[in-house]
Write a protein that holds these residues in place. Structure first.
Motif, PDB file in Angstrom:
ATOM      1  N   THR A 207       0.832  -1.205   0.000  1.00 45.08           N
ATOM      2  CA  THR A 207       0.000   0.000   0.000  1.00 45.08           C
ATOM      3  C   THR A 207       0.868   1.256   0.000  1.00 45.08           C
ATOM      4  O   THR A 207       2.074   1.210   0.271  1.00 45.08           O
ATOM      5  N   GLU A 208       0.212   2.347  -0.279  1.00 44.06           N
ATOM      6  CA  GLU A 208       0.940   3.622  -0.296  1.00 44.06           C
ATOM      7  C   GLU A 208       1.432   3.994   1.102  1.00 44.06           C
ATOM      8  O   GLU A 208       2.526   4.536   1.260  1.00 44.06           O
ATOM      9  N   THR A 209       0.625   3.681   2.124  1.00 45.54           N
ATOM     10  CA  THR A 209       1.027   3.950   3.510  1.00 45.54           C
ATOM     11  C   THR A 209       2.280   3.153   3.864  1.00 45.54           C
ATOM     12  O   THR A 209       3.198   3.675   4.493  1.00 45.54           O
ATOM     13  N   GLN A 210       2.328   1.892   3.433  1.00 46.77           N
ATOM     14  CA  GLN A 210       3.510   1.066   3.705  1.00 46.77           C
ATOM     15  C   GLN A 210       4.741   1.638   3.010  1.00 46.77           C
ATOM     16  O   GLN A 210       5.818   1.702   3.607  1.00 46.77           O
ATOM     17  N   LEU A 211       4.573   2.049   1.768  1.00 48.53           N
ATOM     18  CA  LEU A 211       5.706   2.646   1.034  1.00 48.53           C
ATOM     19  C   LEU A 211       6.174   3.936   1.698  1.00 48.53           C
ATOM     20  O   LEU A 211       7.377   4.181   1.830  1.00 48.53           O
ATOM     21  N   THR A 212       5.225   4.753   2.126  1.00 55.18           N
ATOM     22  CA  THR A 212       5.567   6.011   2.796  1.00 55.18           C
ATOM     23  C   THR A 212       6.317   5.735   4.095  1.00 55.18           C
ATOM     24  O   THR A 212       7.353   6.348   4.367  1.00 55.18           O
ATOM     25  N   ASN A 213       5.787   4.786   4.873  1.00 54.13           N
ATOM     26  CA  ASN A 213       6.437   4.466   6.148  1.00 54.13           C
ATOM     27  C   ASN A 213       7.817   3.858   5.944  1.00 54.13           C
ATOM     28  O   ASN A 213       8.741   4.138   6.703  1.00 54.13           O
ATOM     29  N   GLN A 214       7.966   3.023   4.925  1.00 58.92           N
ATOM     30  CA  GLN A 214       9.288   2.451   4.653  1.00 58.92           C
ATOM     31  C   GLN A 214      10.272   3.544   4.246  1.00 58.92           C
ATOM     32  O   GLN A 214      11.439   3.508   4.638  1.00 58.92           O
ATOM     33  N   SER A 215       9.798   4.526   3.492  1.00 60.55           N
ATOM     34  CA  SER A 215      10.644   5.657   3.107  1.00 60.55           C
ATOM     35  C   SER A 215      11.052   6.460   4.351  1.00 60.55           C
ATOM     36  O   SER A 215      12.218   6.861   4.486  1.00 60.55           O
ATOM     37  N   ILE A 216      10.096   6.668   5.247  1.00 57.68           N
ATOM     38  CA  ILE A 216      10.397   7.406   6.480  1.00 57.68           C
ATOM     39  C   ILE A 216      11.386   6.626   7.330  1.00 57.68           C
ATOM     40  O   ILE A 216      12.344   7.199   7.868  1.00 57.68           O
ATOM     41  N   ILE A 217      11.193   5.318   7.443  1.00 59.21           N
ATOM     42  CA  ILE A 217      12.107   4.492   8.241  1.00 59.21           C
ATOM     43  C   ILE A 217      13.503   4.498   7.628  1.00 59.21           C
ATOM     44  O   ILE A 217      14.507   4.561   8.345  1.00 59.21           O
ATOM     45  N   SER A 218      13.576   4.465   6.296  1.00 56.40           N
ATOM     46  CA  SER A 218      14.884   4.555   5.633  1.00 56.40           C
ATOM     47  C   SER A 218      15.584   5.868   5.993  1.00 56.40           C
ATOM     48  O   SER A 218      16.791   5.891   6.261  1.00 56.40           O
ATOM     49  N   SER A 219      14.813   6.948   6.013  1.00 57.01           N
ATOM     50  CA  SER A 219      15.373   8.246   6.404  1.00 57.01           C
ATOM     51  C   SER A 219      15.800   8.230   7.874  1.00 57.01           C
ATOM     52  O   SER A 219      16.839   8.793   8.227  1.00 57.01           O
ATOM     53  N   LEU A 220      15.005   7.582   8.719  1.00 54.77           N
ATOM     54  CA  LEU A 220      15.367   7.453  10.133  1.00 54.77           C
ATOM     55  C   LEU A 220      16.665   6.678  10.307  1.00 54.77           C
ATOM     56  O   LEU A 220      17.507   7.033  11.140  1.00 54.77           O
ATOM     57  N   ILE A 221      16.820   5.624   9.537  1.00 55.07           N
ATOM     58  CA  ILE A 221      18.049   4.821   9.610  1.00 55.07           C
ATOM     59  C   ILE A 221      19.256   5.683   9.250  1.00 55.07           C
ATOM     60  O   ILE A 221      20.272   5.685   9.951  1.00 55.07           O
ATOM     61  N   GLU A 222      19.142   6.440   8.175  1.00 57.64           N
ATOM     62  CA  GLU A 222      20.251   7.300   7.742  1.00 57.64           C
ATOM     63  C   GLU A 222      20.540   8.389   8.774  1.00 57.64           C
ATOM     64  O   GLU A 222      21.693   8.668   9.106  1.00 57.64           O
ATOM     65  N   THR A 223      19.497   8.998   9.307  1.00 60.90           N
ATOM     66  CA  THR A 223      19.667  10.033  10.330  1.00 60.90           C
ATOM     67  C   THR A 223      20.319   9.451  11.582  1.00 60.90           C
ATOM     68  O   THR A 223      21.209  10.069  12.168  1.00 60.90           O
ATOM     69  N   THR A 224      19.897   8.260  11.973  1.00 57.86           N
ATOM     70  CA  THR A 224      20.471   7.601  13.147  1.00 57.86           C
ATOM     71  C   THR A 224      21.953   7.310  12.926  1.00 57.86           C
ATOM     72  O   THR A 224      22.773   7.515  13.825  1.00 57.86           O
ATOM     73  N   ARG A 225      22.307   6.857  11.743  1.00 61.21           N
ATOM     74  CA  ARG A 225      23.730   6.607  11.422  1.00 61.21           C
ATOM     75  C   ARG A 225      24.547   7.892  11.519  1.00 61.21           C
ATOM     76  O   ARG A 225      25.651   7.898  12.055  1.00 61.21           O
ATOM     77  N   GLU A 226      23.993   8.976  10.972  1.00 59.62           N
ATOM     78  CA  GLU A 226      24.707  10.253  11.011  1.00 59.62           C
ATOM     79  C   GLU A 226      24.859  10.754  12.448  1.00 59.62           C
ATOM     80  O   GLU A 226      25.926  11.242  12.829  1.00 59.62           O
ATOM     81  N   LEU A 227      23.797  10.643  13.243  1.00 58.79           N
ATOM     82  CA  LEU A 227      23.876  11.048  14.651  1.00 58.79           C
ATOM     83  C   LEU A 227      24.921  10.217  15.396  1.00 58.79           C
ATOM     84  O   LEU A 227      25.700  10.756  16.189  1.00 58.79           O
TER      85      LEU A 227
END
Length: 150
Positions: A2-22
């Protein structure tokens, strides 16, 4: 998917990258603190604040869309949990480094205060002419000599 799943996966991917940078920024801070270069931490604070704000925004967006459960794919959530665990370990290391430096600083300040008090309150004694000498330190500045290594 679903679109919600794709959106959430995109957000989680961004969270992963942000967490790595932090995690990377905090590791840099720890290294600077251990190398006794705290003045060089200031530029990292701006980056860290920006990343923390980004992290908060992503988490809010994820929660608005149903959270981790609505992401649909367990693999990306497991990956985030792994990165988050690494981040928490680095935060624990950062906390212990700061605590150690705080303890050292407090110990030095206490040692300086005790040395000032000791030198300023040296007892009076008799001089060569059998007259009482005035106490040292009451009229002149106290010079400190500390034998303490960090």
């Amino acid at each position: 998917m679903t679109e919600t799943q794709l959106t959430n996966q995109s957000i989680i991917s961004s969270l992963i990258e942000t967490t790595r940078e932090l995690t990377s920024v905090i590791r840099q801070e720890i290294a600077l603190l251990k190398d006794k270069r705290p003045a060089e931490i200031q530029p990292l604070n701006e980056v860290k604040n920006r990343l923390m704000d980004s992290y908060r925004q992503h988490m809010e967006a994820l929660n608005r869309n149903g959270g981790f459960k609505a992401a649909g794919n367990g693999e990306i959530v497991r990956q985030f949990k792994k990165e988050n665990e690494t981040f928490r370990d680095v935060l624990k290391q950062h906390k212990s480094t700061l605590y150690a430096l705080k303890t050292i600083s407090e110990s030095m300040i206490k040692a300086i205060g005790e040395e000032v008090a000791r030198q300023a309150s040296q007892s009076s004694g008799y001089g060569a002419n059998a007259q009482m000498q005035s106490a040292k330190g009451s009229k002149t500045p106290t010079t400190l000599t500390l034998n303490k290594t960090i």
